[in-house]
Design a protein around this motif. Sequence first.
Motif, PDB file in Angstrom:
ATOM      1  N   LEU A  24       0.825  -1.210   0.000  1.00 61.66           N
ATOM      2  CA  LEU A  24       0.000   0.000   0.000  1.00 61.66           C
ATOM      3  C   LEU A  24       0.860   1.261   0.000  1.00 61.66           C
ATOM      4  O   LEU A  24       0.490   2.280  -0.598  1.00 61.66           O
ATOM      5  N   THR A  25       2.013   1.195   0.635  1.00 62.09           N
ATOM      6  CA  THR A  25       2.943   2.333   0.591  1.00 62.09           C
ATOM      7  C   THR A  25       3.435   2.558  -0.833  1.00 62.09           C
ATOM      8  O   THR A  25       3.547   3.708  -1.294  1.00 62.09           O
ATOM      9  N   CYS A  26       3.707   1.464  -1.537  1.00 53.39           N
ATOM     10  CA  CYS A  26       4.090   1.573  -2.952  1.00 53.39           C
ATOM     11  C   CYS A  26       2.966   2.195  -3.764  1.00 53.39           C
ATOM     12  O   CYS A  26       3.190   3.107  -4.567  1.00 53.39           O
ATOM     13  N   LEU A  27       1.738   1.715  -3.571  1.00 54.92           N
ATOM     14  CA  LEU A  27       0.601   2.227  -4.332  1.00 54.92           C
ATOM     15  C   LEU A  27       0.315   3.685  -4.001  1.00 54.92           C
ATOM     16  O   LEU A  27      -0.253   4.417  -4.815  1.00 54.92           O
ATOM     17  N   ALA A  28       0.735   4.115  -2.801  1.00 58.52           N
ATOM     18  CA  ALA A  28       0.576   5.526  -2.429  1.00 58.52           C
ATOM     19  C   ALA A  28       1.642   6.404  -3.066  1.00 58.52           C
ATOM     20  O   ALA A  28       1.574   7.635  -2.957  1.00 58.52           O
ATOM     21  N   GLY A  29       2.633   5.781  -3.720  1.00 59.03           N
ATOM     22  CA  GLY A  29       3.649   6.552  -4.442  1.00 59.03           C
ATOM     23  C   GLY A  29       5.017   6.579  -3.807  1.00 59.03           C
ATOM     24  O   GLY A  29       5.965   7.116  -4.390  1.00 59.03           O
ATOM     25  N   ASP A  30       5.190   5.991  -2.620  1.00 64.36           N
ATOM     26  CA  ASP A  30       6.485   6.006  -1.931  1.00 64.36           C
ATOM     27  C   ASP A  30       7.189   4.676  -2.164  1.00 64.36           C
ATOM     28  O   ASP A  30       7.211   3.797  -1.297  1.00 64.36           O
ATOM     29  N   THR A  31       7.787   4.523  -3.343  1.00 60.32           N
ATOM     30  CA  THR A  31       8.395   3.243  -3.697  1.00 60.32           C
ATOM     31  C   THR A  31       9.663   2.970  -2.898  1.00 60.32           C
ATOM     32  O   THR A  31      10.000   1.809  -2.640  1.00 60.32           O
ATOM     33  N   GLY A  32      10.373   4.019  -2.489  1.00 57.74           N
ATOM     34  CA  GLY A  32      11.591   3.821  -1.711  1.00 57.74           C
ATOM     35  C   GLY A  32      11.301   3.190  -0.368  1.00 57.74           C
ATOM     36  O   GLY A  32      11.945   2.200   0.029  1.00 57.74           O
ATOM     37  N   THR A  33      10.345   3.755   0.360  1.00 57.59           N
ATOM     38  CA  THR A  33       9.969   3.176   1.657  1.00 57.59           C
ATOM     39  C   THR A  33       9.385   1.781   1.466  1.00 57.59           C
ATOM     40  O   THR A  33       9.622   0.882   2.293  1.00 57.59           O
ATOM     41  N   ALA A  34       8.647   1.578   0.376  1.00 58.31           N
ATOM     42  CA  ALA A  34       8.068   0.258   0.114  1.00 58.31           C
ATOM     43  C   ALA A  34       9.160  -0.792  -0.053  1.00 58.31           C
ATOM     44  O   ALA A  34       9.023  -1.929   0.427  1.00 58.31           O
ATOM     45  N   ARG A  35      10.260  -0.438  -0.728  1.00 54.30           N
ATOM     46  CA  ARG A  35      11.367  -1.389  -0.894  1.00 54.30           C
ATOM     47  C   ARG A  35      11.974  -1.756   0.461  1.00 54.30           C
ATOM     48  O   ARG A  35      12.302  -2.917   0.715  1.00 54.30           O
ATOM     49  N   THR A  36      12.130  -0.767   1.335  1.00 50.94           N
ATOM     50  CA  THR A  36      12.677  -1.035   2.665  1.00 50.94           C
ATOM     51  C   THR A  36      11.752  -1.954   3.462  1.00 50.94           C
ATOM     52  O   THR A  36      12.194  -2.906   4.118  1.00 50.94           O
ATOM     53  N   LEU A  37      10.460  -1.656   3.412  1.00 53.80           N
ATOM     54  CA  LEU A  37       9.484  -2.491   4.112  1.00 53.80           C
ATOM     55  C   LEU A  37       9.464  -3.913   3.546  1.00 53.80           C
ATOM     56  O   LEU A  37       9.299  -4.889   4.290  1.00 53.80           O
ATOM     57  N   ALA A  38       9.621  -4.034   2.230  1.00 48.82           N
ATOM     58  CA  ALA A  38       9.637  -5.362   1.604  1.00 48.82           C
ATOM     59  C   ALA A  38      10.825  -6.180   2.104  1.00 48.82           C
ATOM     60  O   ALA A  38      10.714  -7.402   2.303  1.00 48.82           O
ATOM     61  N   ALA A  39      11.963  -5.521   2.331  1.00 44.27           N
ATOM     62  CA  ALA A  39      13.117  -6.224   2.896  1.00 44.27           C
ATOM     63  C   ALA A  39      12.801  -6.726   4.298  1.00 44.27           C
ATOM     64  O   ALA A  39      13.204  -7.840   4.690  1.00 44.27           O
ATOM     65  N   ASP A  40      12.048  -5.934   5.059  1.00 42.21           N
ATOM     66  CA  ASP A  40      11.636  -6.370   6.402  1.00 42.21           C
ATOM     67  C   ASP A  40      10.713  -7.582   6.321  1.00 42.21           C
ATOM     68  O   ASP A  40      10.775  -8.487   7.171  1.00 42.21           O
ATOM     69  N   VAL A  41       9.833  -7.597   5.314  1.00 43.19           N
ATOM     70  CA  VAL A  41       8.950  -8.757   5.127  1.00 43.19           C
ATOM     71  C   VAL A  41       9.779 -10.008   4.863  1.00 43.19           C
ATOM     72  O   VAL A  41       9.546 -11.075   5.457  1.00 43.19           O
ATOM     73  N   LEU A  42      10.767  -9.899   3.972  1.00 40.42           N
ATOM     74  CA  LEU A  42      11.609 -11.051   3.635  1.00 40.42           C
ATOM     75  C   LEU A  42      12.370 -11.538   4.867  1.00 40.42           C
ATOM     76  O   LEU A  42      12.492 -12.750   5.091  1.00 40.42           O
ATOM     77  N   ALA A  43      12.861 -10.602   5.660  1.00 37.04           N
ATOM     78  CA  ALA A  43      13.571 -10.993   6.880  1.00 37.04           C
ATOM     79  C   ALA A  43      12.629 -11.704   7.845  1.00 37.04           C
ATOM     80  O   ALA A  43      13.017 -12.698   8.493  1.00 37.04           O
ATOM     81  N   ARG A  44      11.410 -11.233   7.937  1.00 39.67           N
ATOM     82  CA  ARG A  44      10.441 -11.864   8.832  1.00 39.67           C
ATOM     83  C   ARG A  44      10.097 -13.273   8.347  1.00 39.67           C
ATOM     84  O   ARG A  44       9.940 -14.204   9.155  1.00 39.67           O
ATOM     85  N   LEU A  45       9.973 -13.448   7.037  1.00 35.65           N
ATOM     86  CA  LEU A  45       9.677 -14.772   6.483  1.00 35.65           C
ATOM     87  C   LEU A  45      10.815 -15.744   6.741  1.00 35.65           C
ATOM     88  O   LEU A  45      10.592 -16.943   6.958  1.00 35.65           O
ATOM     89  N   ASP A  46      12.064 -15.248   6.716  1.00 40.56           N
ATOM     90  CA  ASP A  46      13.234 -16.116   6.900  1.00 40.56           C
ATOM     91  C   ASP A  46      13.491 -16.441   8.366  1.00 40.56           C
ATOM     92  O   ASP A  46      14.113 -17.454   8.684  1.00 40.56           O
ATOM     93  N   ALA A  47      13.004 -15.577   9.264  1.00 45.25           N
ATOM     94  CA  ALA A  47      13.406 -15.686  10.668  1.00 45.25           C
ATOM     95  C   ALA A  47      12.471 -16.524  11.512  1.00 45.25           C
ATOM     96  O   ALA A  47      12.854 -16.942  12.607  1.00 45.25           O
ATOM     97  N   ALA A  48      11.271 -16.771  11.047  1.00 41.54           N
ATOM     98  CA  ALA A  48      10.292 -17.402  11.939  1.00 41.54           C
ATOM     99  C   ALA A  48       9.581 -18.563  11.250  1.00 41.54           C
ATOM    100  O   ALA A  48       9.498 -18.620  10.026  1.00 41.54           O
ATOM    101  N   ASP A  49       9.102 -19.482  12.081  1.00 45.04           N
ATOM    102  CA  ASP A  49       8.255 -20.574  11.607  1.00 45.04           C
ATOM    103  C   ASP A  49       6.814 -20.094  11.678  1.00 45.04           C
ATOM    104  O   ASP A  49       6.199 -20.086  12.755  1.00 45.04           O
ATOM    105  N   ILE A  50       6.291 -19.665  10.537  1.00 41.83           N
ATOM    106  CA  ILE A  50       5.007 -18.960  10.503  1.00 41.83           C
ATOM    107  C   ILE A  50       3.884 -19.943  10.199  1.00 41.83           C
ATOM    108  O   ILE A  50       3.993 -20.769   9.283  1.00 41.83           O
ATOM    109  N   ALA A  51       2.815 -19.842  10.954  1.00 36.26           N
ATOM    110  CA  ALA A  51       1.659 -20.735  10.785  1.00 36.26           C
ATOM    111  C   ALA A  51       0.801 -20.248   9.619  1.00 36.26           C
ATOM    112  O   ALA A  51      -0.271 -19.653   9.808  1.00 36.26           O
TER     113      ALA A  51
END
Length: 546
Positions: free
Chosen positions: A87-114
């Motif tokens: 949604l941040t990307c769709l709002a026009g802030d692609t730079g912040t969206a890229r940073t947030l996407a990296a956080d998503v990837l880190a979260r996916l790698d770090a935890a056993d998600i149900a």
Amino acid sequence: MTTLPAIIAAARAGALDYASAQFRAGGFEAATTDPAALSVKGRLLKDRALRSHGEQRRALFAQAAAAYASADALAPAPYTLINVATLTCLAGDTGTARTLAADVLARLDAADIAETPYYLAATRAEALLLRGEVRDADAALTRARGHAPDAWEDHASTLRQLALIAECTGTDAAWLDAHRPPRSLHFAGHLSLLPGSADSAAATTAIAALLNRENIGFGYGALAAGADLLVAEALLARGAELHIILPVTRETFIAQSILPYGDVWLPRFLAALEQASSVRELSRIEGPYVPLATELAGEVAMGAAALNAARLQSGAVQLLIADQGDGPFGGGGSAIRDGRIWQASGRRQHILRYPRAQPRGTGGVNPQPGHRCLAAILHADVAGFDELPDADVPAFLGHFTASLGAAVNSLPTSPLHVRSWGQNLIIAFEDVADAARAALALQQGFNQRPAGPDFPASLALRVAGHYGIAHTAFDPFAHGQGLYGGAVTLAARIEPVTPPGAIYVSEDFATALFAHDTGGLHADYVGDHIPPRSRDTLRLFALSAA
């Protein structure tokens, strides 16, 4: 008491204004420490953004991102964080969206998600695309599909989200085409192909090659002798889903469209019927062939193919088996009508031509009776009206009649039939697209009624619709033509199961609508329902604007 699941259900049904009003009335706007309420707020704002344009669209996406971010701060999860990023990307802030996407990837790698393997891989693909890593996103999406190869609706939802990201980042979205589900086919043709003939063999070969070339996975049409059955058998042979739409009951259809063309077709008809994924009988007309029923079945079958393709983010194709008559669609009336409707929609079309083994006749045809017509019928009612204090009824009826009357009078096409009583309205049109636009105009008129007394938020218009064959007769009480029959009754029975603020239509209405250029209208399946005073289960769809 209003609940968050009920608000989400209303939003999914297209009743966004009503869902938002219920969200506020339930006090959820002030629930700033409830992650579930914040997520629903983000969902409502996202839905509203998708209906908006320009700066307003970007502002609403930003508000939706903020709501999800608040939810994620309280209860961190991949679902909320990927929504914040996209949604941040769709709002026009692609730079912040890229940073947030990296956080998503880190979260996916770090935890056993149900979560399901499909969801985790699809979320990874979404985050990678936000970071501009198209090749890795492609690989992640391939893994997601491998986890759930037949979950076509999940695939479609992911494709919609990835297409939005590609558009806002300026990324070429052509790579998504390889991930799209198989295409949907509408088929029709003439009945005079003799089994075992050279033309029949040639047609069988050509049909199989076309289905393979177009990657057809779903087929919609009738099952008459000749061309219909050849296409149906080819679909089944390649493992595609066959969805049969009969204009009449199967017993009447056999008498009209199977046995007159040779007993050899009956076992093939019964075998295809047995293997079909679904069979629909659109009317209970008996006796000689009624062209009006075939016209209805053609519209419904074409629209069913188009609607399925839209639902799955895939494509729709038409195959007509035409005779050697003049014109692009041959000499058959049904082929000409279906061909023209499909052509006008701009979708891809294939025509195979084979001569009739016997002349086209009119024997056994029942001319269109003057008392029958195709009608798209709407039934509107105000939910919550019975709870109004008696003193408020006159003021409300003034607003109700003014707003809905103005909506009806502003329609570009005059209704076939209009009747009102109290807070109820029945309005019918010859054309299903006109009825769909009228339903949306009624909702908009009600929601934008003139300023007046502060009526409760529970008051909302609900509209139900059905498309079918109706009877016309003089109404001595209204001193004009009236509409009667099962089609009228069915529209009225759908209305009580329609959520306030929503537009629910029957499957026949929704599919026939999509036979034409819908002009941005949406029809989303909302489940099977058994209306009051009915023994039949109905598949219902929520109608909404883009």
